[in-house]
Write a protein that holds these residues in place. Structure first.
Motif: not given
Length: 237
Positions: A53, A59, A133
């Motif tokens: 993460p 993620e 992410s």
């Protein structure tokens, strides 16, 4: 009989070799839908997700525009070619931030906004990790260097605060962090947080309503809007 057995054995072995070759050719990649169906809906791992993460819990991905959740998305009303962000609600929210910056703070040029960045090119302990992410954007990072404060005029800061207030705290400004990054705006909710979807739905409704949305916002200098922005700023401090 032996000839038939030999023929069946040969066909069986040939099919096994072909199947293995097909699987090997897609090793580490996502199979096309038709290929997955041919192989009995086999689940083959994708190659973009890292399993790690960013600082806000989403993620990170190794690449963009490559079958994962992060793609180059248009930012209508601006000269940008697009920005690489996580699709869906996050895209809706971050594109709104960029549009309001363009309309109300300073017109953007073609290469003024950075979205996704590859893991390993950013500092994981800082909020800039959220770029990996697809949950953050940097607007004019060359104008607002990481680690420095004071890049915005006071009237521009009023608008920054108003943007954040309209987004009900689901976005945080990097200028408020202990290590400041005034170019950075990032999602400040974890995955599955219903606030993000609620705000994104509100923005989509505004975008479909004449006189609403980015570029048609209420006056950010109105006293009631200033007070709302200041309350959020205290909460996010």
């Amino acid at each position: 009989m032996s000839a038939d057995l030999s023929r069946r054995t040969l066909l069986s072995r040939t099919a096994a070799v072909v199947g293995a070759t097909v699987l090997a050719s897609f090793s580490g990649n996502v199979l096309p839908a038709h290929a997955a169906a041919t192989l009995g809906e086999a689940q083959v791992p994708g190659g973009t997700a890292t399993g790690r993460p960013s600082l806000n819990g989403w993620e990170t991905e190794n690449s963009a525009d490559d079958g994962g959740d992060i793609w180059t998305r248009p930012v209508s009303g601006t000269p940008l070619d697009g920005v690489q962000v996580r699709m869906g609600d996050i895209e809706t929210v971050l594109v709104h931030v960029v549009q309001r910056f363009h309309y109300e703070i300073d017109p953007l040029r073609r290469d003024d906004v950075v979205g996704w960045r590859r893991p390993g090119t950013i500092r994981n302990e800082l909020a800039e990790s959220n770029l990996a992410s697809g949950t953050a954007v940097q607007i004019r990072p060359g104008f607002y260097p990481s680690g420095q404060r004071g890049g915005f005029f006071s009237n521009q800061l009023v608008i920054v605060r108003d943007i954040l207030a309209d987004l009900e705290g689901v976005v945080r400004w990097g200028g408020d962090d202990k290590w400041p990054d005034e170019a950075l705006f990032y999602i400040d909710t974890a995955p599955e947080d219903g606030r993000l979807t609620r705000v994104a739905d509100k923005l989509r409704t505004w975008a479909a309503t004449p006189g609403k949305g980015a570029g048609a916002s209420a006056d950010p200098f109105q006293p009631d809007r200033r007070r709302a922005a200041q309350r959020l700023a205290r909460r996010q401090a």
